[in-house]
Design an enzyme around this catalytic site. Sequence first.
Site, mmCIF file in Angstrom:
data_model
loop_
_atom_site.group_PDB
_atom_site.id
_atom_site.type_symbol
_atom_site.label_atom_id
_atom_site.label_comp_id
_atom_site.label_asym_id
_atom_site.label_seq_id
_atom_site.Cartn_x
_atom_site.Cartn_y
_atom_site.Cartn_z
ATOM 1 N N GLY A 51 0.806 -1.209 0.000
ATOM 2 C CA GLY A 51 0.000 0.000 0.000
ATOM 3 C C GLY A 51 0.843 1.265 0.000
ATOM 4 N N GLU B 72 -6.912 -0.464 1.117
ATOM 5 C CA GLU B 72 -7.410 -1.371 2.153
ATOM 6 C C GLU B 72 -6.267 -2.306 2.500
ATOM 7 O OE1 GLU B 72 -10.135 -1.043 3.612
ATOM 8 O OE2 GLU B 72 -11.436 0.090 2.285
ATOM 9 N N CYS C 211 -8.027 -9.823 6.463
ATOM 10 C CA CYS C 211 -7.541 -8.550 7.015
ATOM 11 C C CYS C 211 -8.275 -8.221 8.305
ATOM 12 C CB CYS C 211 -7.693 -7.432 5.997
ATOM 13 S SG CYS C 211 -9.354 -7.249 5.342
#
Length: 489
Positions: free
Chosen positions: A225, A242, A276
């Site tokens: 990310g 995310e 996650c």
Amino acid sequence: MEAQEGTGETLEKYSPIDGALTGTFKEASAGQVKETISRASAAFVALRKVPAPRRGEFVRRIGEALRTHKEALAGIVTLEAGKIHQEALGEVQEMIDICEFAVGLSRQLHGLTIASERPQHRLMEQWHPIGPVGVISAFNFPVAVWSWNAMLALVCGNPVIWKPSEKAPLCALACHALAMEARKGMDDIPEDVSSVLLGGRSTGEALVDDPRVPLISATGSIPMGRTVAQRVAARLGRSLLELGGNNGVIVMPSADLDMVLRGAVFAAAGTTGQRCTSLRRFIVHKDIQETCVKRLSKAFANLPVGDPRDPEILVGPLIDEGALANMQTTLEAARASGATVIGGDPITEKVPSGGVYVRPAIVTGLSPDHELVQKETFAPILYVLPFHNLEEAITIHNGVPQGLSSAIFTDRLIESERFLSSEGSDCGIANVNIGTSGAEIGGAFGGEKETGGGRESGSDAWKNYMRRQTVTINYSPELPLAQGIKFEI
């Protein structure tokens, strides 16, 4: 169009169930990535002219195709990601649900009318499509994450370019085929409304770096990310991230321990700890710590681990040998730090050979600020962290870099409300008397801090996929200037 055959490096995919080869694919070359983006850009010019309810009809048809092929698609998810069949069915159902949500949304892409300070003027906001949307997804939700993004992007008027995990290419190709099936007979929907780019990091980077893709939605690890955010920011694009979670549950003395056990075991061991939103930290009041650890240990020891195609199995395999090595390295480091590890052993008996199966682990004796507790290990490891009072529990809970999902188990209103207040959980998701994993598509999904700050799926997440425009309309014969400025010519 059909998914384009790549001309790059060869990609071999093996099932985590038994290590069997499930397919050989060619990665998209740099030239093919550019060509795909060009075709999607041309499709955008056509799609933005199609009325939103008509775009919603396309998404409705995708939902119907998913209903028709639900069992078959779930089978591919199980084969490629190793999820037990019921979880795979649930993931496809999430896709169907988000289609329904998006269809309704296609008639509600509304703006605002605002009181103007100038007489006989109207001030308003409206929303327009943004352009081709790049979606980079992870292996653990190989179909749902695409749908959360794609269905909203499509009704908002944007083609979608999907770079799936290289560990789940079959899932992506199957979803693309269903989308193309749904398009049949809808000549006003351009054929390049959906694209799939198979490949690894280089393919993703080519998609991320192209300025013709105004929004990149990326799901994956925190390091991934960071790279995406920096590269997209360098060209002043948008990124919707995310990323990792280090999710905690606070267990108060008043909690119903049967509910705690059910919620914690599923959250920690479901999907083999590869969500996650998986539970990583069990923050428990010291007075009930011993009882909870005993019950959790017994439950973990008795969980049926094995072939996810067997309906009696609740925990399938880890995705690959690398995941097992990472888990074992973490547990060895915990033992070296003086922790007690319960479970966590690889399983080789009564499981398919060639797969990677493991018993979920409980770790006690580490402090909340220990480096192992502070990071997310993508495996079924649950750290037990005792506390004395709610204030300390919230401090422990919030004392990690991630901020995705959180929960508290309590029968006291004052404790649950404190947890939900601005002084409580700092996560994007906060639950009371349910675990950390699992979310309804009606609510926006995402987290804070190193989780990336993105929001997908429900609520007003659709605004991510559009551009806002402020409009002023003067319907008077005069031209008054803002702020009372006099400018005569």
